[in-house]
Design a protein around this motif. Structure first.
Motif, PDB file in Angstrom:
ATOM      1  N   ASP A 189      29.112  30.714  59.847  1.00 32.96           N
ATOM      2  CA  ASP A 189      27.605  31.305  59.008  1.00 32.96           C
ATOM      3  C   ASP A 189      29.226  32.713  58.111  1.00 32.96           C
ATOM      4  O   ASP A 189      28.530  33.014  57.218  1.00 32.96           O
ATOM      5  CB  ASP A 189      27.478  32.151  59.822  1.00 32.96           C
ATOM      6  N   ALA A 190      30.470  33.210  58.710  1.00 30.08           N
ATOM      7  CA  ALA A 190      30.152  34.264  57.759  1.00 30.08           C
ATOM      8  C   ALA A 190      32.029  33.496  56.829  1.00 30.08           C
ATOM      9  O   ALA A 190      31.552  34.249  56.037  1.00 30.08           O
ATOM     10  CB  ALA A 190      31.832  34.469  59.008  1.00 30.08           C
ATOM     11  N   ALA A 191      32.061  32.557  57.085  1.00 36.42           N
ATOM     12  CA  ALA A 191      33.443  31.692  56.030  1.00 36.42           C
ATOM     13  C   ALA A 191      32.465  31.723  54.868  1.00 36.42           C
ATOM     14  O   ALA A 191      32.993  31.997  54.282  1.00 36.42           O
ATOM     15  CB  ALA A 191      33.019  29.790  56.974  1.00 36.42           C
ATOM     16  N   SER A 192      31.474  31.338  54.186  1.00 39.87           N
ATOM     17  CA  SER A 192      31.166  31.492  52.760  1.00 39.87           C
ATOM     18  C   SER A 192      30.831  32.585  52.381  1.00 39.87           C
ATOM     19  O   SER A 192      31.824  33.381  51.203  1.00 39.87           O
ATOM     20  CB  SER A 192      30.016  30.403  52.551  1.00 39.87           C
ATOM     21  N   PRO A 193      30.286  33.510  52.198  1.00 37.60           N
ATOM     22  CA  PRO A 193      31.033  34.876  52.067  1.00 37.60           C
ATOM     23  C   PRO A 193      31.395  35.606  52.272  1.00 37.60           C
ATOM     24  O   PRO A 193      31.866  36.097  51.310  1.00 37.60           O
ATOM     25  CB  PRO A 193      29.259  35.454  52.843  1.00 37.60           C
ATOM     26  N   CYS A 194      32.484  35.080  53.417  1.00 37.16           N
ATOM     27  CA  CYS A 194      34.137  36.620  53.716  1.00 37.16           C
ATOM     28  C   CYS A 194      34.988  35.461  52.065  1.00 37.16           C
ATOM     29  O   CYS A 194      35.436  36.268  51.520  1.00 37.16           O
ATOM     30  CB  CYS A 194      34.249  36.267  54.962  1.00 37.16           C
ATOM     31  N   ALA A 195      35.014  34.551  52.100  1.00 37.24           N
ATOM     32  CA  ALA A 195      35.473  33.386  50.934  1.00 37.24           C
ATOM     33  C   ALA A 195      35.529  33.585  49.735  1.00 37.24           C
ATOM     34  O   ALA A 195      36.046  33.824  49.152  1.00 37.24           O
ATOM     35  CB  ALA A 195      35.319  31.435  51.293  1.00 37.24           C
ATOM     36  N   LEU A 196      34.284  33.231  49.251  1.00 36.37           N
ATOM     37  CA  LEU A 196      33.697  34.748  48.089  1.00 36.37           C
ATOM     38  C   LEU A 196      34.039  35.430  47.676  1.00 36.37           C
ATOM     39  O   LEU A 196      34.487  36.203  46.650  1.00 36.37           O
ATOM     40  CB  LEU A 196      31.746  33.660  48.201  1.00 36.37           C
ATOM     41  N   VAL A 197      33.830  36.390  49.032  1.00 40.24           N
ATOM     42  CA  VAL A 197      33.807  38.195  48.554  1.00 40.24           C
ATOM     43  C   VAL A 197      35.588  38.019  47.837  1.00 40.24           C
ATOM     44  O   VAL A 197      36.202  38.953  47.317  1.00 40.24           O
ATOM     45  CB  VAL A 197      33.428  38.948  49.676  1.00 40.24           C
ATOM     46  N   SER A 198      36.138  37.005  49.087  1.00 43.15           N
ATOM     47  CA  SER A 198      38.049  37.153  48.935  1.00 43.15           C
ATOM     48  C   SER A 198      37.945  36.743  47.695  1.00 43.15           C
ATOM     49  O   SER A 198      39.423  37.426  47.083  1.00 43.15           O
ATOM     50  CB  SER A 198      38.003  36.680  49.913  1.00 43.15           C
ATOM     51  N   LEU A 199      38.153  35.249  47.462  1.00 44.39           N
ATOM     52  CA  LEU A 199      38.152  35.096  45.859  1.00 44.39           C
ATOM     53  C   LEU A 199      37.797  36.481  45.016  1.00 44.39           C
ATOM     54  O   LEU A 199      38.456  36.362  43.730  1.00 44.39           O
ATOM     55  CB  LEU A 199      37.523  34.059  45.735  1.00 44.39           C
ATOM     56  N   GLY A 200      36.931  36.739  44.810  1.00 46.57           N
ATOM     57  CA  GLY A 200      36.019  38.001  44.212  1.00 46.57           C
ATOM     58  C   GLY A 200      37.658  39.051  43.978  1.00 46.57           C
ATOM     59  O   GLY A 200      38.057  39.713  42.860  1.00 46.57           O
ATOM     60  N   ALA A 201      37.646  39.910  44.749  1.00 48.83           N
ATOM     61  CA  ALA A 201      38.029  40.702  45.753  1.00 48.83           C
ATOM     62  C   ALA A 201      40.016  39.788  44.360  1.00 48.83           C
ATOM     63  O   ALA A 201      41.059  40.709  44.113  1.00 48.83           O
ATOM     64  CB  ALA A 201      39.000  41.477  46.692  1.00 48.83           C
ATOM     65  N   PHE A 202      40.485  38.684  45.520  1.00 51.28           N
ATOM     66  CA  PHE A 202      41.971  38.257  44.218  1.00 51.28           C
ATOM     67  C   PHE A 202      41.779  38.197  42.684  1.00 51.28           C
ATOM     68  O   PHE A 202      42.512  38.324  42.373  1.00 51.28           O
ATOM     69  CB  PHE A 202      41.656  36.447  44.726  1.00 51.28           C
ATOM     70  N   ILE A 203      40.655  37.816  42.103  1.00 53.97           N
ATOM     71  CA  ILE A 203      41.261  37.864  40.795  1.00 53.97           C
ATOM     72  C   ILE A 203      40.442  39.179  40.000  1.00 53.97           C
ATOM     73  O   ILE A 203      41.177  39.392  39.123  1.00 53.97           O
ATOM     74  CB  ILE A 203      39.789  36.957  40.536  1.00 53.97           C
ATOM     75  N   GLY A 204      40.266  40.395  40.691  1.00 54.63           N
ATOM     76  CA  GLY A 204      39.862  41.798  40.632  1.00 54.63           C
ATOM     77  C   GLY A 204      41.375  42.979  40.471  1.00 54.63           C
ATOM     78  O   GLY A 204      41.453  43.661  40.117  1.00 54.63           O
ATOM     79  N   GLY A 257      45.702  33.117  36.075  1.00 54.12           N
ATOM     80  CA  GLY A 257      44.850  33.063  34.729  1.00 54.12           C
ATOM     81  C   GLY A 257      44.058  31.950  34.570  1.00 54.12           C
ATOM     82  O   GLY A 257      42.725  31.891  34.157  1.00 54.12           O
ATOM     83  N   SER A 258      45.112  30.578  35.285  1.00 59.15           N
ATOM     84  CA  SER A 258      44.010  29.732  35.361  1.00 59.15           C
ATOM     85  C   SER A 258      42.896  29.768  36.374  1.00 59.15           C
ATOM     86  O   SER A 258      41.872  29.466  36.205  1.00 59.15           O
ATOM     87  CB  SER A 258      44.391  28.523  35.807  1.00 59.15           C
ATOM     88  N   ILE A 259      42.817  30.345  37.359  1.00 59.41           N
ATOM     89  CA  ILE A 259      42.009  30.468  38.097  1.00 59.41           C
ATOM     90  C   ILE A 259      40.883  31.915  38.072  1.00 59.41           C
ATOM     91  O   ILE A 259      40.201  30.999  37.693  1.00 59.41           O
ATOM     92  CB  ILE A 259      42.786  30.646  39.706  1.00 59.41           C
ATOM     93  N   LEU A 260      41.555  32.239  36.674  1.00 65.17           N
ATOM     94  CA  LEU A 260      40.566  33.396  36.851  1.00 65.17           C
ATOM     95  C   LEU A 260      39.123  32.444  35.423  1.00 65.17           C
ATOM     96  O   LEU A 260      38.470  32.770  35.666  1.00 65.17           O
ATOM     97  CB  LEU A 260      41.148  34.640  35.765  1.00 65.17           C
ATOM     98  N   MET A 261      40.155  32.181  34.045  1.00 64.01           N
ATOM     99  CA  MET A 261      39.203  31.154  33.415  1.00 64.01           C
ATOM    100  C   MET A 261      38.487  30.136  34.130  1.00 64.01           C
ATOM    101  O   MET A 261      37.111  30.483  33.811  1.00 64.01           O
ATOM    102  CB  MET A 261      40.744  31.011  32.540  1.00 64.01           C
ATOM    103  N   SER A 262      39.134  29.070  35.102  1.00 63.30           N
ATOM    104  CA  SER A 262      38.255  28.170  35.415  1.00 63.30           C
ATOM    105  C   SER A 262      37.021  28.541  36.040  1.00 63.30           C
ATOM    106  O   SER A 262      35.976  27.828  35.717  1.00 63.30           O
ATOM    107  CB  SER A 262      38.621  26.843  36.256  1.00 63.30           C
TER     108      SER A 262
END
Length: 311
Positions: free
Chosen positions: A201-216, A288-293
């Motif tokens: 249950d922790a996998a998806s929310p943590c993964a998405l927050v991690s991706l957002g922090a990476f893009i930020g 940049g590709s990750i961010l744009m896509s």
């Protein structure tokens, strides 16, 4: 379409936005994205993949048409992007990185929560198969091509290094172990299953927050003209090719076709970024590709889910 956007797509991307905002406001430190990513890759996501495969039946796993449609879609775009890069004068390493950039769907971080919301729990086995194809086959071929381009050893050395890289990936091994466990043991003990569920249950929310922090993360300006063709292949080319094979060649059910196409339409995952850093290539272009896509996929995925039907 508005219902799909508000109830399925936006909650998933809102978690990415929360991670982005937290990093930009420095509520999360500079290592937050990396540490959250490590938790997801080495702990939470393997628990999710193991649990899915350990409790799945062999009939659920026997999806040759789905596997072929999704795998061929990845392969066609991967080769097309490499050919495009070679025409532009890139060496094999950079062209291979471009190929991975254009075909490596973010199955682990976005695919699981998105398909769970759009198609229900029955889709998760198919999503897991897609993750294995992406992380194991596609990433392994890319590593082999990078090694070949940089002439770091004989053909046997390249093969061995690629296999070691794949085998060490817990997101590859967890579902494999899960299949073996499910085939030899009837059930997962209640206590162990609760433990795995908490981590899952922790996998998806943590993964998405991690991706957002990476893009930020603060980075140098990206040359958008360099990444736009790869983003076009990722968001439009890959789902189109996948739909042709899923619907017209293998005649999959509407539900499986929808899952295959939506996964193929996911934005670029972080695998190419890790590979670029590993081999000292242009990681900025990959970021940049990750961010744009990721930003554009908010629109494209909403349309696809509305078109293909949400469950």
């Amino acid at each position: 379409m508005m219902n799909v956007l508000l109830n399925i797509v936006l909650p998933v991307f809102a978690l990415i936005g929360a991670g982005w905002l937290a990093r930009r406001k420095q509520w999360l430190g500079p290592t937050a994205a990396a540490e959250l990513n490590r938790f997801v890759v080495y702990v939470a996501m393997p628990a999710l993949l193991f649990r899915i495969m350990a409790t799945a039946s062999w009939s659920d796993l026997a999806q040759p048409g789905f596997t072929a449609a999704f795998g061929i879609g990845c392969g066609v775009i991967f080769v097309a992007a490499i050919a495009q890069g070679r025409r532009r004068g890139h060496d094999l390493a950079d062209a291979s990185l471009g190929g991975l950039n254009a075909s490596y769907a973010n199955v682990g971080f976005i695919g699981f929560p998105l398909c769970l919301a759009a198609f229900g729990p029955s889709s998760l086995t198919s999503v897991t198969i897609s993750a294995i194809v992406t992380v194991c086959a596609l990433f392994g071929v890319s590593v082999a091509l990078m090694e070949w381009s940089q002439n770091q050893g004989s053909g046997l050395h390249i093969l061995r290094k690629s296999l070691v890289s794949v085998v060490r990936n817990p997101m590859v091994m967890a579902p494999v172990v899960g299949v073996i466990y499910g085939a030899t043991v009837s059930t997962v003990p209640t206590g162990a299953d609760h433990f795995l569920k908490y981590l899952s249950d922790a996998a998806s929310p943590c993964a998405l927050v991690s991706l957002g922090a990476f893009i930020g993360e603060e980075r140098q300006p990206t040359r958008w003209s360099k990444v736009s063709p790869l983003v076009a292949l990722k968001l439009f080319g890959q789902p189109s090719v996948t739909w042709v094979f899923a619907h017209m060649v293998f005649h999959l059910s509407p539900a499986l076709t929808g899952v295959a196409v939506v996964i193929a339409a996911l934005p670029t995952g972080t695998g190419p970024y890790m590979l670029a850093n590993m081999y000292g290539r242009d990681a900025q272009a990959v970021a940049g590709s990750i961010l744009m896509s990721t930003l554009l996929s908010l629109i494209t995925i909403t349309g696809l889910i509305a078109l293909l039907g949400s469950g």
